[in-house]
Design a protein around this motif. Structure first.
Motif: not given
Length: 506
Positions: A202-204, A268-272, A277-288
Motif C-alpha cells: 500500500y505504501y509502495t 496495482e496488480n501486486v495489491i490485487k 482476487l479471483r480471475r473474474g475480479q481483476w477487471s475492476g478499477s485499480p485501487p486508489i
C-alpha cells in the motif's frame, strides 16, 4: 509515527471445536468482493479486511488447526466406554441309553440355553481399565424345571509403575494439544505476513502514484523549457544546440514517465494479488489510495523491541512449544523404563434360581459373592529398546533447545537492523525534504537568471533533472520510513496490535 489509519478494525477468528476455522468479518459481500468499475478509493484497513477473508494462503492455513482439533477430539475418544451385548441361543439333543453299572435306562433329552451377556468396558484418564459384565443364562432341559444362572461382576486393572503417571493415550492427547497451538501460531504468522505485505504494498502504491505525478511535472517543465528555447532560437536569441538539449530532456522525461506508469500498474496488480482476487475480479478499477504518505517520528527502544519479539513472535513461541512436546515425550519414555506392576481385582455375585425374579433377588442380597485381588508383574530383561529411545529423545531435546537459541540469535540482529534502518530513513525524510526545497529554490533562481540572460538553458535543464530526482527521493524516503515501521512491528510480533487487529478463538 502515529497511526495513519485511526479507525479500529477488529478481525475475529471464529472457531469450530475450539480451533481456528473461519475468519470473522467474512460476510457474503467480502467473500464475493469485486473491485468497483471506477473510482475505487480504498484505505489500508479495508485492504486488510478484504485480504483476511479472501487471501488463499490464509484460507489454506486455516484448515490445518481444524484438522488438529478433530484429531484431538478423536484422541479423547480413547476414554469413551464400549458397550457390548451378546445374545446366544444354543440347542443340544442327547439319545436315550442305559447306565451300564446300574443297569438303568435313561430317556432321550434336549437342552436349550438362552444366554445374554451385556458389558461395559473402558479406560480411565489415570490409566485404570475396567470391565463390567452381567451374564445371564436361561437353561431348559426336557423333563426338568428351568434354571436361571447369572454372574454379574466387575474387573479392574490399575497400573502402579509403567503407564501410571503417563501412557501413550495421554501422551497423544498432550501432543495433539501442542500441535494445535503450533498450527494456530502458524496461522497467526500467515496473517501477520499478509498484513505486513499489504501495508508495504500500500505504501509502495502511494509512492508510485506520487512518482507518476513527479514525472508528469518533469515532462511539463521539460516541454515548457523546450518550447521557450524553440521560440528563442527562432528569434535568434539562442543557439540551436540549446533547443536540441531541451528537446532531448523532454523525450527523456516522457520515457521516465512511461517507466513510472508501468511501475504503478505492476504495483496495482501486486495489491490485487495480495487481496486474493479471483480471475473474474481483476477487471475492476485499480485501487486508489485514500491516504498520503506522512512521517511522524517514533523512537523505538531496541531492548524493548527485543523483549517483545522474544515474547510474541510466533516462530519463537513455536520453537518453545516443540521443546515442551519433547519434554512430554521424554516423560513417557522414562515411564516406559519401569516394569509393569498392576493392581488387579474383581468382584461379583453368583445366583442360580428357578425363576428370573428369584435370581435377581439373590443377586441383590449378595448371598453368593466371589472376588479376587492381587498384583501382576512383568519385568523386561535388558529393556534396551526403551532405554535407547529415552536417550535418543533426550538428545533430540538438546537439539530443540539449541534451535530456540538459534531463533533468538536471529531475532536480535534482525531487530537491531530494523531499528537502525528506521532511524536512518527518518533522517532521510528530513534531509530529502530539505534537498527538494533547495532544488526548487535553485531552479526558480536559475530560471530568473535565464530570463535576464545571465544563465544558460543547459544549467536550467540540469536543475530540472535535479529537482525531479529530489522529489522522487523525498517520496521514496517517506514510503521507506512507513514500511520500516510495519516491518519492525512484524519482526517483533506486534504488527496485528499496531494495525488494531484482534484474533480471537471462539
Amino acid at each position: 509515527m502515529t497511526n495513519m489509519f485511526p479507525k479500529i478494525t477488529t478481525f475475529t477468528v471464529s472457531a469450530a471445536l475450539g480451533a481456528y476455522v473461519l475468519l470473522a468479518a467474512p460476510d457474503a459481500a467480502a467473500q464475493s468482493f469485486a473491485p468497483p468499475s471506477s473510482n475505487w478509493v480504498v484505505g489500508s484497513d479495508e485492504l486488510i479486511r478484504i485480504a483476511l477473508t479472501n487471501n488463499l494462503s490464509i484460507l489454506i492455513s486455516q484448515i490445518q488447526p481444524e484438522i488438529d482439533q478433530l484429531t484431538l477430539n478423536g484422541n479423547y475418544g480413547a476414554y469413551q466406554p464400549n458397550l457390548t451385548m451378546n445374545a446366544i441361543h444354543s440347542y443340544d439333543s442327547f439319545p436315550s441309553g442305559i447306565y451300564t453299572q446300574a443297569g438303568l435306562a435313561y430317556p432321550a433329552t434336549t437342552e436349550q440355553i438362552n444366554s445374554y451377556t451385556p458389558g461395559l468396558s473402558g479406560l480411565a484418564p489415570w490409566g485404570l481399565s475396567y470391565s463390567f459384565t452381567g451374564p445371564l443364562a436361561e437353561q431348559n432341559v426336557s423333563g426338568a424345571p428351568d434354571l436361571y444362572n447369572s454372574q454379574p461382576g466387575v474387573q479392574l486393572d490399575q497400573p502402579l509403575l509403567k503407564n501410571f503417571w503417563i501412557d501413550n493415550t495421554r501422551y497423544q492427547i498432550s501432543l495433539a494439544k501442542t500441535t494445535l497451538k503450533i498450527d494456530q501460531l502458524a496461522l497467526t504468522l500467515q496473517i501477520m505476513t499478509v498484513v505486513n505485505n499489504i501495508k508495504a504494498a500500500y505504501y509502495t502504491l502511494i509512492s508510485d502514484r506520487e512518482l507518476v505525478g513527479v514525472q508528469q511535472k518533469a515532462v511539463e517543465l521539460a516541454e515548457e523549457t523546450w518550447h521557450e528555447n524553440e521560440q528563442r532560437v527562432k528569434a535568434g536569441a539562442l543557439a540551436p544546440l540549446d533547443e536540441k538539449q531541451a528537446e532531448s530532456q523532454a523525450a527523456n522525461a516522457r520515457s521516465d514517465l512511461l517507466t513510472a506508469q508501468t511501475a504503478l500498474a505492476v504495483q496495482e496488480n501486486v495489491i490485487k494479488g495480495l487481496l486474493g482476487l479471483r480471475r473474474g475480479q481483476w477487471s475492476g478499477s485499480p485501487p486508489i489510495p485514500a491516504e498520503q504518505l506522512v512521517a511522524v517520528p517514533e523512537k523505538p527502544d531496541v531492548r524493548e523491541c527485543w523483549r517483545a519479539a522474544l515474547e510474541k513472535r510466533p516462530d519463537m513461541l513455536q520453537a518453545k512449544l516443540k521443546a515442551e512436546a519433547q519434554h512430554m515425550l521424554i516423560k513417557l519414555d522414562f515411564n516406559q523404563l519401569f516394569p509393569e506392576v498392576d493392581l488387579v481385582g474383581s468382584y461379583g455375585r453368583n445366583a442360580t434360581e428357578l425363576t428370573f425374579n428369584n435370581n435377581l433377588e439373590t443377586i441383590r442380597q449378595g448371598t453368593y459373592p466371589f472376588y479376587s485381588y492381587g498384583v501382576t508383574m512383568t519385568i523386561p530383561l535388558g529393556n534396551s529398546g526403551p532405554r535407547n529411545k529415552y536417550k535418543s529423545d533426550k538428545a533430540a531435546l538438546q537439539q530443540l533447545l539449541l534451535q530456540i537459541k538459534q531463533v533468538e540469535l536471529t531475532i536480535i540482529p534482525t531487530i537491531d537492523n530494523d531499528v537502525t534502518r528506521l532511524r536512518t530513513d527518518l533522517l532521510k525524510v528530513d534531509s530529502s525534504r530539505q534537498a527538494r526545497i533547495y532544488a526548487e529554490d535553485a531552479l526558480q533562481a536559475e530560471q530568473m537568471k535565464l530570463q535576464r540572460g545571465s544563465s544558460t538553458s543547459f544549467v536550467v535543464l540540469q536543475l530540472q533533472s535535479t529537482l525531479t530526482a529530489r522529489r522522487s527521493d523525498e517520496i521514496q524516503a517517506l514510503a521507506n520510513y512507513n514500511i520500516d515501521l510495519d516491518q519492525l512491528a512484524f519482526d517483533e510480533g506486534t504488527i496485528l496490535e499496531r494495525n488494531h487487529i484482534e484474533l480471537r478463538v471462539r
